[in-house]
Motif scaffolding. Structure first.
Motif, PDB file in Angstrom:
ATOM      1  N   ALA A 107      -6.799   5.392   4.010  1.00  0.00           N
ATOM      2  CA  ALA A 107      -7.474   4.860   2.825  1.00  0.00           C
ATOM      3  C   ALA A 107      -7.284   3.353   2.671  1.00  0.00           C
ATOM      4  O   ALA A 107      -7.660   2.780   1.652  1.00  0.00           O
ATOM      5  CB  ALA A 107      -6.959   5.567   1.572  1.00  0.00           C
ATOM      6  N   ALA A 108      -6.717   2.705   3.683  1.00  0.00           N
ATOM      7  CA  ALA A 108      -6.456   1.266   3.589  1.00  0.00           C
ATOM      8  C   ALA A 108      -7.755   0.478   3.624  1.00  0.00           C
ATOM      9  O   ALA A 108      -8.714   0.864   4.306  1.00  0.00           O
ATOM     10  CB  ALA A 108      -5.553   0.825   4.740  1.00  0.00           C
ATOM     11  N   PRO A 109      -7.824  -0.637   2.915  1.00  0.00           N
ATOM     12  CA  PRO A 109      -9.045  -1.458   2.912  1.00  0.00           C
ATOM     13  C   PRO A 109      -9.256  -2.147   4.259  1.00  0.00           C
ATOM     14  O   PRO A 109      -8.312  -2.379   5.016  1.00  0.00           O
ATOM     15  CB  PRO A 109      -8.772  -2.483   1.804  1.00  0.00           C
ATOM     16  CG  PRO A 109      -7.284  -2.557   1.707  1.00  0.00           C
ATOM     17  CD  PRO A 109      -6.783  -1.187   2.034  1.00  0.00           C
ATOM     18  N   ASP A 110     -10.513  -2.490   4.547  1.00  0.00           N
ATOM     19  CA  ASP A 110     -10.853  -3.135   5.813  1.00  0.00           C
ATOM     20  C   ASP A 110     -10.747  -4.653   5.747  1.00  0.00           C
ATOM     21  O   ASP A 110     -11.101  -5.334   6.708  1.00  0.00           O
ATOM     22  CB  ASP A 110     -12.284  -2.766   6.232  1.00  0.00           C
ATOM     23  CG  ASP A 110     -12.400  -1.297   6.631  1.00  0.00           C
ATOM     24  OD1 ASP A 110     -11.418  -0.763   7.171  1.00  0.00           O
ATOM     25  OD2 ASP A 110     -13.456  -0.695   6.390  1.00  0.00           O
ATOM     26  N   LYS A 111     -10.278  -5.198   4.647  1.00  0.00           N
ATOM     27  CA  LYS A 111     -10.234  -6.651   4.487  1.00  0.00           C
ATOM     28  C   LYS A 111      -9.337  -7.282   5.545  1.00  0.00           C
ATOM     29  O   LYS A 111      -8.386  -6.676   6.042  1.00  0.00           O
ATOM     30  CB  LYS A 111      -9.721  -7.008   3.097  1.00  0.00           C
ATOM     31  CG  LYS A 111      -8.261  -6.651   2.851  1.00  0.00           C
ATOM     32  CD  LYS A 111      -7.809  -7.111   1.460  1.00  0.00           C
ATOM     33  CE  LYS A 111      -6.323  -6.793   1.251  1.00  0.00           C
ATOM     34  NZ  LYS A 111      -5.841  -7.246  -0.063  1.00  0.00           N
ATOM     35  N   THR A 112      -9.666  -8.524   5.895  1.00  0.00           N
ATOM     36  CA  THR A 112      -8.822  -9.300   6.792  1.00  0.00           C
ATOM     37  C   THR A 112      -7.975 -10.256   5.969  1.00  0.00           C
ATOM     38  O   THR A 112      -8.377 -10.668   4.876  1.00  0.00           O
ATOM     39  CB  THR A 112      -9.655 -10.093   7.809  1.00  0.00           C
ATOM     40  OG1 THR A 112     -10.590 -10.927   7.094  1.00  0.00           O
ATOM     41  CG2 THR A 112     -10.414  -9.161   8.735  1.00  0.00           C
ATOM     42  N   LEU A 123       0.834  -1.205   0.000  1.00  0.00           N
ATOM     43  CA  LEU A 123       0.000   0.000   0.000  1.00  0.00           C
ATOM     44  C   LEU A 123       0.869   1.255   0.000  1.00  0.00           C
ATOM     45  O   LEU A 123       0.591   2.218  -0.733  1.00  0.00           O
ATOM     46  CB  LEU A 123      -0.924  -0.005   1.216  1.00  0.00           C
ATOM     47  CG  LEU A 123      -2.039  -1.054   1.213  1.00  0.00           C
ATOM     48  CD1 LEU A 123      -2.753  -1.070   2.561  1.00  0.00           C
ATOM     49  CD2 LEU A 123      -3.037  -0.784   0.088  1.00  0.00           C
ATOM     50  N   PRO A 140      -8.347  -6.545  10.807  1.00  0.00           N
ATOM     51  CA  PRO A 140      -8.480  -5.882   9.500  1.00  0.00           C
ATOM     52  C   PRO A 140      -7.191  -5.146   9.125  1.00  0.00           C
ATOM     53  O   PRO A 140      -6.505  -4.586   9.996  1.00  0.00           O
ATOM     54  CB  PRO A 140      -9.641  -4.903   9.715  1.00  0.00           C
ATOM     55  CG  PRO A 140     -10.409  -5.470  10.868  1.00  0.00           C
ATOM     56  CD  PRO A 140      -9.395  -6.124  11.754  1.00  0.00           C
ATOM     57  N   VAL A 175      -0.725   4.702  -0.868  1.00  0.00           N
ATOM     58  CA  VAL A 175      -2.014   4.593  -0.176  1.00  0.00           C
ATOM     59  C   VAL A 175      -1.761   4.771   1.315  1.00  0.00           C
ATOM     60  O   VAL A 175      -1.049   3.970   1.929  1.00  0.00           O
ATOM     61  CB  VAL A 175      -2.687   3.232  -0.442  1.00  0.00           C
ATOM     62  CG1 VAL A 175      -3.994   3.120   0.335  1.00  0.00           C
ATOM     63  CG2 VAL A 175      -2.926   3.039  -1.930  1.00  0.00           C
ATOM     64  N   SER A 184      -2.743   5.163   5.505  1.00  0.00           N
ATOM     65  CA  SER A 184      -3.514   4.292   6.401  1.00  0.00           C
ATOM     66  C   SER A 184      -4.992   4.666   6.421  1.00  0.00           C
ATOM     67  O   SER A 184      -5.851   3.806   6.598  1.00  0.00           O
ATOM     68  CB  SER A 184      -2.932   4.359   7.816  1.00  0.00           C
ATOM     69  OG  SER A 184      -2.955   5.681   8.319  1.00  0.00           O
ATOM     70  N   SER A 209      -6.772  -2.360   7.642  1.00  0.00           N
ATOM     71  CA  SER A 209      -6.820  -0.931   7.973  1.00  0.00           C
ATOM     72  C   SER A 209      -6.453  -0.687   9.432  1.00  0.00           C
ATOM     73  O   SER A 209      -5.766   0.290   9.761  1.00  0.00           O
ATOM     74  CB  SER A 209      -8.221  -0.384   7.684  1.00  0.00           C
ATOM     75  OG  SER A 209      -9.199  -1.103   8.425  1.00  0.00           O
TER      76      SER A 209
END
Length: 643
Positions: free
Chosen positions: A165-170, A156, A177, A161, A163, A179
């Motif tokens: 704007a980081a995705p919440d995916k695990t 990222l 997550p 990118v 923090s 993020s």
């Protein structure tokens, strides 16, 4: 200015055309062994000599310390006292110096710590997750899962990118997550006054984008910019270049070879070559002759590029010299392959290269250091290392990931110096404790959680834990420094005089300790003898220790292909050529098979006169012995497995 003749190597017409370029943006496509390092060096010297009374400087950026060191040496030998007008460095080193000078404008302290190991980053991530209440104790963190998260955070950052704007995916092995992990990690970095390598680029980009006065100063100072190995450029690096140049600075020369773009896993992409040509209006040149590879080696390498593509037309160089020698063998097991490969290596060192592989004026002699055994990953070099050890054959093994020191004792000493350089850094304090514990005498060292942000008390407590052991002297010495009892020169002289070896009975361990001791003494003397070093303090010494590549031991070179990038050898053996090994099993289904093919191309073109390709028909896996299919690249190169 006294005239210095830069042409220690005679240039071809196409090389001379590039060296003679002045103002403007230029893209140079340079296949392996085409003399691009010499072309860059001579162009830098020519630019400086053409304006002897001017005050402008030349900035030459590369992607590895070794490449920057080589360029610095070539330019320095020719410019002498005027070398001050040239800065040959890496992207990261340039950005680090930029932030040391102006980082306070974007919230970065001038004495920030640079996290350059997994250990540093893991400790910071654990610290952040504890402080954010995500986990209760650093010991709860799963190392493999945390490294996966840190790798994702690094990707990222290389794409700029943040923090927020980081995705919440695990991630697969972890329920936290991404993020949340990214935000916690960044909070720990800020609290500790630290940056990681990717963060250095992110903050330097922010500085150049938000501080026009700083940008203008650098543009005026560095009238010409040269970038080597540009196929390794990431989003952050390219955008940093654009921010540095703005709309008006166009005196940029970029050298690249799309066929050698092998760092996609690190965010690199050859697409930035085309982007540079478009965004800067760059004029394209091609170096079409290789001075490294014999014609047979070059013929094999050419088969690895897609037929008829622009990359193939530009990167398929014509050899200027020898024929070269290529051979292939298949063996019943990894051990048989290792025996045959080491036999081949020893025969070449003993008897020399075949006369048919050489140019008319060349001698057949080959030194051990001019021969490399290479594989896709370190796992496929295990049998070779066992065979070399069994024969007591000198070798130097490198994956491109080694630290400054070989022993935990001197690694712990390095971390002690890092703690002195940044006393508020809790992650570094934990790393110091971890490395002491891994040493032979560290079993009784406590956690000292309440002292992690107080260097003097922490080092005093560690000294008490280690009383009567070989580590007592350096820790007590560092404790005296933290408490202000001894000045820096006296502390470092005591550390340089420290001898941890007398109590060590294992010969190999004693050799490693002696090697680390000599390296520490050498780096301390270099630092001490530089007039400006006194003002740089502890963090300057740490940079002296970690910024210069470690000298390589004598013997045959054993490397992964990634570690071999940018190097050349008279003879190269590539082992483990099975589908699933090379190309790697993770890329067999077309995910990045072209990236694997470029990696093979890089491996092949490390060889100038002899190339040995081999594979084991059977490999030992965690599921037992398994038959192996030959690498698809072998058939592409024209080799068949015959019993």
């Amino acid at each position: 200015m006294a005239e210095v003749n830069p042409q220690s190597i005679t240039l071809t017409l196409e090389q001379e055309a590039i060296v003679s370029l002045t103002d403007g943006a230029y893209l140079v496509v340079a296949p392996p062994g085409s003399g691009k390092t010499e072309v860059l060096a001579q162009r830098i010297v020519r630019l400086v000599q053409s304006a002897p009374d001017a005050g402008f400087k030349v900035l030459a950026l590369s992607f590895t310390k070794n490449a920057a060191s080589t360029m610095r040496r070539r330019v320095g030998d020719r410019l002498g006292e005027f070398t001050w007008r040239v800065l040959c460095t890496t992207y990261h080193a340039f950005c680090t110096d930029l932030l040391r000078s102006y980082g306070d404008l974007v919230g970065v302290p001038s004495d920030f710590t640079l996290y350059d190991t997994d250990e540093d980053r893991l400790q910071a991530l654990a610290q952040g997750l504890v402080e954010e209440g995500v986990i209760g104790d650093p010991s709860e963190i799963d190392r493999a899962a945390a490294l996966e998260a840190l790798a994702a955070i690094g990707r990222l950052k290389r794409d700029l990118v943040l923090s927020s704007a980081a995705p919440d995916k695990t991630l697969a092995k972890w329920s936290v997550p991404l993020s949340v992990a990214y935000r916690a990690y960044e909070l720990a970095l800020r609290k500790n006054g630290a940056l990681d390598f990717d963060g250095v680029l992110v903050k330097a980009h922010e500085l150049l984008c938000t501080q026009p006065e700083v940008c203008a100063q650098y543009r005026r100072s560095y009238r010409y910019i040269l970038i080597d190995e540009a196929q390794d450029t990431s989003t952050a690096q390219y955008e940093l270049l654009r921010a540095l140049c703005g709309d008006e600075h166009r005196n940029v020369l970029m050298v690249a070879d799309p066929a050698q773009s092998i760092y996609a896993f690190a965010g690199a992409s050859a697409k930035f070559i085309d982007a540079f040509e478009r965004d800067f209006g760059a004029e394209r040149y091609v170096l079409g002759t290789t001075f490294r590879c014999g014609s047979e080696i070059l013929r094999v390498a050419a088969t690895l590029q897609p037929s008829g593509t622009k990359a193939q037309r530009e990167s398929r160089a014509q050899t200027a010299r020898a024929k070269g020698w290529v051979s292939f063998g298949a063996w019943n097991s990894e051990r048989d392959e290792a025996v045959a490969t080491v036999d081949w290596s020893e025969a070449l060192i003993r008897d020399g290269l075949p006369a048919a592989s050489l140019a008319a004026e060349e001698q057949p002699r080959i030194r051990a250091e001019e021969l490399a055994i290479v594989a896709r990953s370190r796992n496929h070099l295990h049998a070779v290392l066992v065979e070399l050890d069994g024969r007591n054959t000198p070798y130097h093994f490198s994956t491109g990931e080694s630290g400054v020191f070989d022993t935990e004792e001197y690694t712990a000493l390095l971390y002690g110096l890092k703690v002195l350089a940044n006393e508020r850094d809790v992650a570094l304090a934990r790393s110091l404790i971890a490395h002491i514990r891994r040493s032979k005498v560290g079993a009784r060292v406590g956690d000292h959680d309440g002292l992690l942000d107080d260097a003097a008390q922490l080092l005093a407590a560690l000294g008490g834990d280690l009383a009567g052991t070989s580590m007592a002297v350096p820790i007590a010495t560092l404790s005296d420094a933290a408490a202000g009892r001894d000045p820096m020169p006296a502390v470092l002289q005591r550390l340089a005089d420290w001898d941890p070896g007398p109590a060590v009975t294992d010969a190999d361990e004693a050799d490693l300790l002696n090697g680390d001791r000599e390296l520490f003494r050498e780096r301390w003397i270099q630092y001490r003898n530089r007039p400006e070093s006194v003002q740089r303090g502890w963090h300057g010494l740490v940079m002296e220790l970690v910024s210069t590549p470690r000298p390589e031991a004598p013997g045959v070179r054993v490397l992964t292909v990634h570690a071999a990038k940018g190097l050349e050898f008279k003879a190269v053996a590539i082992v483990g050529l099975n589908d699933g090994s090379f190309p790697d099993f993770r890329n067999l289904d077309g995910k990045d098979i072209e990236g694997e093919r470029r990696l093979m191309y890089v491996g092949v073109t490390r060889a100038s006169r002899a190339l040995w390709l081999s594979r084991p028909r059977v490999r030992q896996t965690r599921f037992g012995s398994r038959g192996q299919e030959p690498s698809r690249f072998l058939s592409e190169m024209g080799f068949r497995d015959v019993d």
